[in-house]
Design a protein around this motif. Structure first.
Motif, PDB file in Angstrom:
ATOM      1  N   MET A 266       0.807  -1.219   0.000  1.00 17.93           N
ATOM      2  CA  MET A 266       0.000   0.000   0.000  1.00 17.93           C
ATOM      3  C   MET A 266       0.837   1.265   0.000  1.00 17.93           C
ATOM      4  SD  MET A 266      -3.038  -0.872   2.702  1.00 17.93           S
ATOM      5  CE  MET A 266      -4.471  -1.807   2.188  1.00 17.93           C
ATOM      6  N   GLY A 267       2.176   1.105   0.140  1.00 13.31           N
ATOM      7  CA  GLY A 267       3.041   2.276   0.163  1.00 13.31           C
ATOM      8  C   GLY A 267       2.881   3.108   1.419  1.00 13.31           C
ATOM      9  N   LYS A 268       2.605   2.444   2.563  1.00  9.98           N
ATOM     10  CA  LYS A 268       2.391   3.174   3.812  1.00  9.98           C
ATOM     11  C   LYS A 268       3.567   2.949   4.753  1.00  9.98           C
ATOM     12  CE  LYS A 268      -2.607   3.038   3.555  1.00  9.98           C
ATOM     13  NZ  LYS A 268      -3.873   2.979   4.297  1.00  9.98           N
ATOM     14  N   PRO A 269       4.113   4.012   5.368  1.00  7.77           N
ATOM     15  CA  PRO A 269       5.212   3.836   6.318  1.00  7.77           C
ATOM     16  C   PRO A 269       4.807   2.872   7.436  1.00  7.77           C
ATOM     17  CG  PRO A 269       4.927   6.156   5.783  1.00  7.77           C
ATOM     18  CD  PRO A 269       3.766   5.431   5.181  1.00  7.77           C
ATOM     19  N   ALA A 270       5.757   2.020   7.840  1.00  8.61           N
ATOM     20  CA  ALA A 270       5.453   1.040   8.877  1.00  8.61           C
ATOM     21  C   ALA A 270       6.679   0.781   9.729  1.00  8.61           C
ATOM     22  CB  ALA A 270       4.966  -0.268   8.256  1.00  8.61           C
ATOM     23  N   VAL A 271       6.430   0.538  11.011  1.00  4.99           N
ATOM     24  CA  VAL A 271       7.462   0.136  11.966  1.00  4.99           C
ATOM     25  C   VAL A 271       6.959  -1.132  12.638  1.00  4.99           C
ATOM     26  CG1 VAL A 271       8.736   0.755  14.056  1.00  4.99           C
ATOM     27  CG2 VAL A 271       8.198   2.518  12.356  1.00  4.99           C
ATOM     28  N   VAL A 272       7.746  -2.204  12.595  1.00  2.00           N
ATOM     29  CA  VAL A 272       7.321  -3.478  13.170  1.00  2.00           C
ATOM     30  C   VAL A 272       8.349  -3.937  14.199  1.00  2.00           C
ATOM     31  CG1 VAL A 272       6.103  -4.127  11.058  1.00  2.00           C
ATOM     32  CG2 VAL A 272       8.478  -4.838  11.365  1.00  2.00           C
ATOM     33  N   GLY A 273       7.985  -4.946  14.980  1.00  3.27           N
ATOM     34  CA  GLY A 273       8.922  -5.524  15.941  1.00  3.27           C
ATOM     35  C   GLY A 273       9.391  -4.544  16.997  1.00  3.27           C
ATOM     36  N   VAL A 274       8.468  -3.753  17.539  1.00  2.63           N
ATOM     37  CA  VAL A 274       8.840  -2.780  18.580  1.00  2.63           C
ATOM     38  C   VAL A 274       8.918  -3.534  19.908  1.00  2.63           C
ATOM     39  CG1 VAL A 274       8.238  -0.646  19.765  1.00  2.63           C
ATOM     40  CG2 VAL A 274       7.713  -0.913  17.324  1.00  2.63           C
ATOM     41  N   SER A 275      10.112  -3.821  20.344  1.00  3.01           N
ATOM     42  CA  SER A 275      10.330  -4.612  21.557  1.00  3.01           C
ATOM     43  C   SER A 275       9.761  -3.906  22.780  1.00  3.01           C
ATOM     44  CB  SER A 275      11.827  -4.862  21.740  1.00  3.01           C
ATOM     45  OG  SER A 275      12.068  -5.609  22.905  1.00  3.01           O
ATOM     46  N   GLY A 276       9.034  -4.668  23.603  1.00  5.84           N
ATOM     47  CA  GLY A 276       8.498  -4.116  24.839  1.00  5.84           C
ATOM     48  C   GLY A 276       7.206  -3.349  24.692  1.00  5.84           C
ATOM     49  N   LEU A 277       6.688  -3.263  23.473  1.00  8.81           N
ATOM     50  CA  LEU A 277       5.440  -2.526  23.242  1.00  8.81           C
ATOM     51  C   LEU A 277       4.246  -3.406  23.623  1.00  8.81           C
ATOM     52  CD1 LEU A 277       3.950  -0.043  21.968  1.00  8.81           C
ATOM     53  CD2 LEU A 277       3.985  -1.312  19.813  1.00  8.81           C
TER      54      LEU A 277
ATOM     55  N   GLY B 230      13.985   4.369   9.616  1.00 10.21           N
ATOM     56  CA  GLY B 230      14.797   4.178  10.812  1.00 10.21           C
ATOM     57  C   GLY B 230      14.111   3.399  11.909  1.00 10.21           C
ATOM     58  N   GLY B 231      12.772   3.280  11.843  1.00  8.56           N
ATOM     59  CA  GLY B 231      12.036   2.519  12.840  1.00  8.56           C
ATOM     60  C   GLY B 231      11.674   3.290  14.087  1.00  8.56           C
ATOM     61  N   GLU B 232      11.761   4.634  14.060  1.00  9.43           N
ATOM     62  CA  GLU B 232      11.426   5.422  15.246  1.00  9.43           C
ATOM     63  C   GLU B 232       9.929   5.717  15.308  1.00  9.43           C
ATOM     64  OE1 GLU B 232      15.634   6.307  14.091  1.00  9.43           O
ATOM     65  OE2 GLU B 232      13.723   6.593  13.025  1.00  9.43           O
ATOM     66  N   VAL B 233       9.421   5.769  16.540  1.00 12.70           N
ATOM     67  CA  VAL B 233       8.065   6.242  16.826  1.00 12.70           C
ATOM     68  C   VAL B 233       8.227   7.403  17.800  1.00 12.70           C
ATOM     69  CG1 VAL B 233       5.785   5.672  17.738  1.00 12.70           C
ATOM     70  CG2 VAL B 233       7.124   3.913  16.547  1.00 12.70           C
ATOM     71  N   ALA B 234       7.867   8.607  17.365  1.00  9.66           N
ATOM     72  CA  ALA B 234       8.077   9.817  18.170  1.00  9.66           C
ATOM     73  C   ALA B 234       6.740  10.427  18.547  1.00  9.66           C
ATOM     74  CB  ALA B 234       8.916  10.832  17.397  1.00  9.66           C
ATOM     75  N   LEU B 235       6.708  11.063  19.710  1.00 12.35           N
ATOM     76  CA  LEU B 235       5.516  11.795  20.128  1.00 12.35           C
ATOM     77  C   LEU B 235       5.466  13.140  19.412  1.00 12.35           C
ATOM     78  CD1 LEU B 235       5.464  11.075  23.967  1.00 12.35           C
ATOM     79  CD2 LEU B 235       3.965  10.105  22.216  1.00 12.35           C
ATOM     80  N   GLY B 236       4.265  13.573  19.077  1.00  9.61           N
ATOM     81  CA  GLY B 236       4.101  14.874  18.448  1.00  9.61           C
ATOM     82  C   GLY B 236       4.537  14.894  16.998  1.00  9.61           C
ATOM     83  N   THR B 237       5.007  16.072  16.572  1.00 11.15           N
ATOM     84  CA  THR B 237       5.391  16.257  15.166  1.00 11.15           C
ATOM     85  C   THR B 237       6.815  16.815  15.090  1.00 11.15           C
ATOM     86  OG1 THR B 237       4.334  18.445  15.193  1.00 11.15           O
ATOM     87  CG2 THR B 237       3.044  16.613  14.327  1.00 11.15           C
ATOM     88  N   PRO B 238       7.816  15.970  15.221  1.00  8.82           N
ATOM     89  CA  PRO B 238       9.208  16.437  15.119  1.00  8.82           C
ATOM     90  C   PRO B 238       9.516  16.908  13.703  1.00  8.82           C
ATOM     91  CG  PRO B 238       9.120  14.046  15.110  1.00  8.82           C
ATOM     92  CD  PRO B 238       7.728  14.508  15.403  1.00  8.82           C
ATOM     93  N   ARG B 239      10.642  17.580  13.562  1.00  6.44           N
ATOM     94  CA  ARG B 239      11.060  18.067  12.242  1.00  6.44           C
ATOM     95  C   ARG B 239      11.386  16.884  11.329  1.00  6.44           C
ATOM     96  NH1 ARG B 239      15.807  20.128   9.719  1.00  6.44           N
ATOM     97  NH2 ARG B 239      17.082  19.438  11.481  1.00  6.44           N
ATOM     98  N   VAL B 240      10.973  17.011  10.072  1.00 10.29           N
ATOM     99  CA  VAL B 240      11.184  15.958   9.077  1.00 10.29           C
ATOM    100  C   VAL B 240      12.054  16.501   7.955  1.00 10.29           C
ATOM    101  CG1 VAL B 240      10.038  14.483   7.364  1.00 10.29           C
ATOM    102  CG2 VAL B 240       9.002  14.813   9.619  1.00 10.29           C
ATOM    103  N   VAL B 241      13.020  15.709   7.515  1.00 13.25           N
ATOM    104  CA  VAL B 241      13.893  16.100   6.415  1.00 13.25           C
ATOM    105  C   VAL B 241      13.831  15.013   5.342  1.00 13.25           C
ATOM    106  CG1 VAL B 241      15.462  17.439   7.858  1.00 13.25           C
ATOM    107  CG2 VAL B 241      15.892  15.003   7.503  1.00 13.25           C
ATOM    108  N   ALA B 242      14.236  15.374   4.123  1.00 14.18           N
ATOM    109  CA  ALA B 242      14.248  14.410   3.014  1.00 14.18           C
ATOM    110  C   ALA B 242      15.685  14.060   2.656  1.00 14.18           C
ATOM    111  CB  ALA B 242      13.539  14.987   1.803  1.00 14.18           C
ATOM    112  N   ASN B 243      15.910  12.800   2.338  1.00 16.84           N
ATOM    113  CA  ASN B 243      17.240  12.372   1.906  1.00 16.84           C
ATOM    114  C   ASN B 243      17.642  13.076   0.613  1.00 16.84           C
ATOM    115  OD1 ASN B 243      17.465  10.623   4.007  1.00 16.84           O
ATOM    116  ND2 ASN B 243      17.002   8.777   2.844  1.00 16.84           N
ATOM    117  N   ALA B 244      18.917  13.319   0.447  1.00 17.52           N
ATOM    118  CA  ALA B 244      19.407  13.864  -0.817  1.00 17.52           C
ATOM    119  C   ALA B 244      19.323  12.783  -1.896  1.00 17.52           C
ATOM    120  CB  ALA B 244      20.847  14.328  -0.662  1.00 17.52           C
TER     121      ALA B 244
END
Length: 533
Positions: free
Chosen positions: A441-452, A480-494
Motif C-alpha cells: 500500500m506504500g504506507k510507512p510502517a514500523v514493526v517488531g517494537v520490543s516491549g510494546l 529508521g524505525g522510530e516512533v516519536a511523540l508529536g510532530t518532530p522536524r522531518v527532512v528528506a534524503n538527498a
C-alpha cells in the motif's frame, strides 16, 4: 472441463488460470530447484464454486486422482497410519493479494495419522504440535474467528488447546473437524474459494483496482516441516535489499517453526544472515536459487522457503517489485551488470517511484521525543493519532489521520490498515503481515517494537514505562524505525547517484536537457521510447 493440473515444468497455462503462486512453482521446476510435489485447482473452479455455491461437478473425482498421484510420487499415504502424507492448502490468485485469503497447513493429520507421524519420527511432541497447527489453520479458515485466543487460554497444554479449537469449529459450523482426509480436503478447498469473497479481500481489491470476478486458485503441496527439529526452519528472502536496492540478500528466518509463524508476525524472527552461521549448506543453496531466479526474471526476486533437517525447499517466488530509491538503484545496477539495457531500465522506473526516492526521515534532534524504536518495514514518515483497533482507526480516520498500533496485524485488520496513514506493531519482522501489506500500500510502517504492549480494551499503548492513549499524536519513521511523540522536524534524503545517472539517461533519450521536474524528465523519456517501439 478439467479443474486440476499437476504442478510440473511441463505446465504451459498462464497465471490467470493457475494463479500466481502455482505459476511461480512451475518456473521453479523449470529452473531445477527443489519444490514440494503438488497440484493446483484452477481459478476456473473457484469461479464455478462462487457461481453455483458448491464444488463444481467432477472436482471431487479429480481431487481423489490428484491425491493418489501425490501419494505415488511421495511414497506416502494421505491420512495413513504409517508414513502419513500431510499437505498444505494455499490460496493463489492471479494477482498478488498478500495475506488476504486462507492457508491451511498440515492437512491430513487425522488422529491416526498424527500417531503415525509420532511413530515414524520418534518425536511425539513434534507430531502433536503439527496436529495443533493443522487444527488452528483449519479453524481459522472455516470460521474466520480468533482461533489464537481460543488456544491461548490453554498455553502449554496441547491436548486442551486442540479440544478448544475443535469445540470452536463445532460451535461455529455445526459440524466437527473431519477425521477423514477426503472430507478435510474438500472443506479446505471450499474455505479457500470462499475466502476470495471475504470483506477483507474485497476491501483490498477495491483499494488496488483488482476485479472482483477473477477468483483464486488453490495450491495443494506435500508439507515440509520447518518445525521438525533444530536443523529445520522457515524464512523469506529478497535477492537484493528492498529498502535500498543493495545487491545483498535480505530477509528473515525462524528456526524450528513453520511459515505462518513468519508471516503472522507472532514470532520473533532472526536476520537472514544467521542462516549462513546455523545452516551453511542451506544458505549456499538459497544463494544459488536466488541467483538462478534473478537470472530468469532479470530483476530482483522474492522467495519463501522452508528447510527440514537441513534440506531446502522453495515454496513461493515472484519478482521483487521494489519501489522508490530501491527500484532506481536496482535498475541502474542491472545495466552496470549488463543484464538489461538503459532503455529497459528507464521503462522499469515509473514517475510514481521518483516521488518516493527522496525518503522523508525524522530529523535527528535532542528535542525529538522518541517513544519507541523498532524495525523500519516501509520507508517514509507518517503523522497521525494512535488507534489501537482497526474499528477505532476507521472511526477516527473520518476526522484526522491515524496510525494503527497493534500487537501484530492479520487479514481481519484490513479495514483499519486501509484507512491508516501508518502502521506500528509490537511483533513481526520485514515479512510479517503488517510489513507486507504496508509495502503493497506504500504506507510507512514500523514493526517488531520490543516491549510494546497494546491494550485495546483500555485503548492504550505502553512502552519503556510510558503509556499513551488512543488519539495521541505520533510520528513514525518507516526507514529508521522510530516512533516519536508529536510532530518532530522531518527532512528528506538527498538524491543518490543512481537517480542522477538514470535521469541523465532519460535526458539523452528525450533530447531535452533543460532544467525540469524529475518526474517530467522521466515521463518525457518514456514517451520517446514508446514512440519508437
Amino acid at each position: 472441463m478439467k479443474w486440476i493440473r499437476t504442478i510440473s515444468a511441463q505446465v504451459e497455462e498462464t497465471a490467470e488460470t493457475l494463479g500466481g503462486k502455482a505459476h511461480g512453482l512451475v518456473l521453479l521446476h523449470r529452473l531445477g530447484l527443489r519444490v514440494p510435489a503438488g497440484f493446483v485447482v484452477t481459478t476456473e473452479a473457484c469461479r464455478a464454486f462462487l457461481r453455483e455455491g458448491r464444488r463444481p461437478d467432477g472436482l471431487d473425482g479429480e481431487l481423489a486422482a490428484a491425491v493418489a498421484d501425490l501419494e505415488r510420487s511421495t511414497g506416502r499415504v494421505f491420512g495413513g497410519p504409517h508414513r502419513p502424507l500431510a499437505v498444505s492448502v494455499r490460496s493463489g490468485a492471479g494477482v498478488s493479494m498478500p495475506g488476504m485469503m486462507s492457508t491451511i497447513l498440515n492437512l491430513g493429520l487425522t488422529t491416526g495419522a498424527t500417531e503415525g507421524l509420532a511413530a515414524e519420527t520418534g518425536d511425539r511432541p513434534f507430531a502433536l504440535d503439527s496436529r495443533l497447527r493443522f487444527l488452528s489453520s483449519f479453524a481459522s479458515a472455516v470460521t474466520n474467528a480468533d482461533v489464537d485466543g481460543a488456544a491461548a487460554a490453554h498455553a502449554g497444554d496441547t491436548a486442551a488447546a486442540m479440544k478448544a479449537i475443535e469445540d470452536l469449529v463445532r460451535e461455529r459450523c455445526d459440524r466437527p473437524v473431519p477425521d477423514d482426509v477426503t472430507r478435510q480436503l474438500a472443506w479446505a478447498v471450499e474455505a479457500v474459494f470462499s475466502s476470495w469473497d471475504t470483506p477483507r479481500a474485497r476491501t483490498y481489491r477495491t483499494l488496488n483496482a483488482i476485479p472482483h470476478d477473477l477468483g483464486t486458485a488453490v495450491v495443494v503441496q506435500q508439507m515440509v516441516f520447518g518445525n521438525r527439529d533444530a536443523r529445520s526452519g522457515t524464512g523469506v528472502a529478497f535477492s537484493r535489499d528492498p529498502n535500498t536496492g543493495g545487491n545483498i540478500p535480505y530477509g528473515e528466518v525462524l528456526f524450528g517453526h513453520q511459515g505462518e509463524d513468519v508471516v503472522s508476525g507472532r514470532s520473533t524472527t532472526r536476520p537472514l544472515g544467521e542462516l549462513a552461521e546455523r545452516e551453511p549448506g542451506v544458505w549456499a543453496e538459497l544463494r544459488d536459487a536466488l541467483r538462478r531466479i534473478e537470472g530468469h526474471y532479470r530483476d530482483a526476486c522474492y522467495v519463501e522457503f522452508t528447510f527440514e533437517a537441513g534440506e531446502l525447499w522453495i515454496l513461493q517466488v515472484r519478482p521483487g517489485r521494489f519501489v522508490g530509491g530501491a527500484a532506481v538503484r536496482v535498475a541502474t545496477e542491472l545495466v552496470d551488470e549488463q543484464v538489461i539495457e538503459r532503455h529497459e531500465a528507464l521503462l522499469r522506473v515509473s514517475p510514481q517511484h521518483l516521488r518516493h526516492v527522496r525518503t522523508p526521515r525524522i530529523a535527528p534532534s535532542e528535542e525529538t521525543d522518541i517513544l519507541a524504536r523498532g524495525l523500519g518495514a516501509c520507508p517514509g514518515v507518517a503523522v497521525g493519532r494512535v488507534a489501537t483497533t482497526a474499528e477505532g482507526a476507521v472511526r477516527m480516520a473520518r476526522d484526522a489521520p491515524v496510525v494503527l498500533v497493534r500487537p501484530e496485524t492479520s487479514p481481519n485488520d484490513m479495514h483499519g490498515l486501509a484507512v491508516a496513514t501508518g502502521i506500528v506493531t509490537a511483533r513481526g519482522g520485514p515479512a510479517s503481515h503488517a510489513a507486507v501489506v504496508a509495502r503493497a500500500m506504500g504506507k510507512p510502517a514500523v514493526v517488531g517494537v520490543s516491549g510494546l504492549t497494546v491494550d485495546a480494551g483500555s485503548g492504550s499503548v505502553t512502552v519503556g514505562g510510558r503509556t499513551v492513549g488512543d488519539g495521541t499524536l505520533v510520528t513514525i519513521d518507516g526507514t529508521g524505525g522510530e516512533v516519536a511523540l508529536g510532530t518532530p522536524r522531518v527532512v528528506a534524503n538527498a538524491a543518490h547517484e543512481h537517480l542522477h545517472r538514470l535521469l541523465a539517461w532519460a535526458d539523452d533519450v528525450s533530447g531535452d536537457h533543460s532544467a525540469r521536474d524529475e518526474a517530467e524528465r522521466l515521463d518525457a523519456a518514456h514517451t520517446a521510447l514508446r514512440r519508437h517501439r
